[in-house]
Design a protein around this motif. Structure first.
Motif, PDB file in Angstrom:
ATOM      1  N   VAL A  10       9.295  10.931 -40.444  1.00 40.61           N
ATOM      2  CA  VAL A  10       8.898   9.741 -39.685  1.00 40.61           C
ATOM      3  C   VAL A  10       7.622  10.006 -38.911  1.00 40.61           C
ATOM      4  CG1 VAL A  10       9.642   8.157 -37.869  1.00 40.61           C
ATOM      5  CG2 VAL A  10      11.326   9.207 -39.366  1.00 40.61           C
ATOM      6  N   SER A  11       6.708   9.052 -38.895  1.00 44.74           N
ATOM      7  CA  SER A  11       5.546   9.149 -38.018  1.00 44.74           C
ATOM      8  C   SER A  11       5.611   8.011 -37.021  1.00 44.74           C
ATOM      9  CB  SER A  11       4.249   9.054 -38.823  1.00 44.74           C
ATOM     10  OG  SER A  11       4.090   7.753 -39.318  1.00 44.74           O
ATOM     11  N   PRO A  83       7.533   2.649 -35.596  1.00 46.03           N
ATOM     12  CA  PRO A  83       8.297   3.903 -35.493  1.00 46.03           C
ATOM     13  C   PRO A  83       9.716   3.730 -36.044  1.00 46.03           C
ATOM     14  CG  PRO A  83       8.240   2.805 -33.371  1.00 46.03           C
ATOM     15  CD  PRO A  83       7.474   1.918 -34.314  1.00 46.03           C
ATOM     16  N   LEU A  84       9.893   3.861 -37.329  1.00 46.20           N
ATOM     17  CA  LEU A  84      11.205   3.681 -37.949  1.00 46.20           C
ATOM     18  C   LEU A  84      11.891   5.035 -38.157  1.00 46.20           C
ATOM     19  CD1 LEU A  84      10.373   1.002 -40.698  1.00 46.20           C
ATOM     20  CD2 LEU A  84      11.283   0.634 -38.396  1.00 46.20           C
ATOM     21  N   ASP A  85      13.215   5.027 -37.985  1.00 40.46           N
ATOM     22  CA  ASP A  85      13.997   6.247 -38.214  1.00 40.46           C
ATOM     23  C   ASP A  85      14.430   6.374 -39.676  1.00 40.46           C
ATOM     24  OD1 ASP A  85      14.170   7.150 -35.413  1.00 40.46           O
ATOM     25  OD2 ASP A  85      15.192   5.237 -35.148  1.00 40.46           O
ATOM     26  N   THR A 112       6.371   6.079 -44.865  1.00 39.05           N
ATOM     27  CA  THR A 112       6.304   7.313 -44.083  1.00 39.05           C
ATOM     28  C   THR A 112       7.661   7.704 -43.496  1.00 39.05           C
ATOM     29  OG1 THR A 112       5.466   5.999 -42.241  1.00 39.05           O
ATOM     30  CG2 THR A 112       3.858   7.231 -43.520  1.00 39.05           C
ATOM     31  N   ALA A 113       8.528   6.727 -43.241  1.00 41.08           N
ATOM     32  CA  ALA A 113       9.891   7.056 -42.802  1.00 41.08           C
ATOM     33  C   ALA A 113      10.744   7.373 -44.034  1.00 41.08           C
ATOM     34  CB  ALA A 113      10.488   5.879 -42.036  1.00 41.08           C
ATOM     35  N   PRO A 114      11.812   8.157 -43.868  1.00 39.13           N
ATOM     36  CA  PRO A 114      12.665   8.491 -45.023  1.00 39.13           C
ATOM     37  C   PRO A 114      13.248   7.222 -45.673  1.00 39.13           C
ATOM     38  CG  PRO A 114      13.207   9.873 -43.143  1.00 39.13           C
ATOM     39  CD  PRO A 114      12.270   8.817 -42.632  1.00 39.13           C
TER      40      PRO A 114
END
Ligand code: ZN
Length: 313
Positions: A10-11, A83-85, A112-114
């Motif tokens: 995550v970024s 900002p996602l988990d 960019t997040a899993p």
């Protein structure tokens, strides 16, 4: 925990600040500041999209197959700016043609997040000889699995377990045959070629996961491609059996699915059943960012997907 193999962590880009303000207001409204920002409560934020269902095919009715690529690009852009988990695609990445994956998979790797995948019926609308290698091709290690994010546990089911489109061993074929027969004899008409079901072994696995979740004091969201109780004939074959099981557990807060592209929502026994709208339908996009607080599930919809504020039991 199983997820796609190739995605980066995550970024948290600075550009998320403008988007955060309305959401923080929603959190304040629905949960109260103390609950949402309690000392040991981590807010979890996930991206959800479903039924991307791309193929290089002409538009058919509501399904604008070719547009799915540009819609997917917009979704990637938006999700990567937040900002996602984690991100879940709820099934049906493609339609009709195995080569459709060549256009979809490189895009899926840009998140960019899993990214976590859920299998849908159209994912298996490919030639018989390539079906056994599908999971490897799309980067799934297992067809059903669990993802933990802070206090929340996501239990991903494989509704293709008993579907007509996925390859099955003799045991699963027999199980499906019996299940479909029973449904018809009870005048239940959801045993249709485009639906699927959960087999006995996976039901046993689900029960174990639910027991473990209760023990670990996790809040649970079940994810599956197929709905439980839409108004149309798109429901999981053994929808009632699955719902009876998950209803026994106070820890189950929601069930998320796709498949029925028009989308739907209902709450039963305190469990929120959210059918997210299919990306492929209409010229307008559909996806969502879901924020999970101590007391609420907050859905910020994009395009056709509506906003929802859902209090959890
Ligand atoms: Zn489907």
């Amino acid at each position: 925990m199983i997820q796609q193999k190739k995605y980066s962590p995550v970024s948290i880009p600075a550009s998320s600040a403008g988007w955060m303000l309305p959401l923080l207001f929603l959190i304040f409204l629905s949960s109260g500041l103390n609950t949402a920002f309690g000392q040991d409560q981590k807010v979890v934020r996930i991206g959800i999209f479903t039924d991307c269902q791309y193929c290089n095919c002409n538009t058919d009715g509501n399904r604008h197959y070719r547009l799915s690529l540009s819609k997917l690009d917009s979704c990637i852009h938006e999700f990567n700016a937040q900002p996602l988990d984690g991100i879940f695609h709820l099934g049906d990445m493609i339609d009709h043609d195995y080569r459709s994956y060549d256009s979809v998979l490189p895009r899926f790797r840009k998140f960019t997040a899993p990214l976590h995948l859920v299998l849908g019926n159209h994912d298996y609308m490919i030639k018989k000889k390539v079906k056994p290698g599908l999971l490897d091709h799309i980067g799934m290690k297992e067809d059903h699995y669990v993802v933990d994010l802070a206090d929340w546990r996501f239990i991903v089911l494989n509704g293709d377990d008993l579907s007509f489109s996925a390859p099955q061993d003799r045991e699963h074929k027999n199980e499906r045959y019996d299940m479909v027969n029973d449904l018809y004899s009870q005048l239940e008409f959801n045993a249709l070629p485009w639906n699927g079901g959960i087999g006995k072994a996976q039901m046993g696995w689900l029960e174990k996961q639910l027991d473990a979740s209760r023990e670990a004091k996790k809040k649970v969201i079940i994810l599956c491609h197929f709905p439980l109780f839409t108004k149309v004939n798109h429901n999981l074959f053994n929808n009632k059996e699955v719902f009876a099981l998950i209803s026994k557990y106070e820890c189950v807060k929601a069930y998320f699915n796709g498949h029925y592209h028009s989308g739907d929502y209902m709450v039963m026994n305190g469990i929120h059943l959210v059918n997210f709208k299919g990306m492929v339908d209409t010229e307008k996009n559909a996806y969502a960012v879901v924020t999970l607080t101590a007391g609420s599930i907050l859905i910020k919809g994009y395009g056709r997907e509506p906003d929802r504020i859902l209090k959890i039991k």
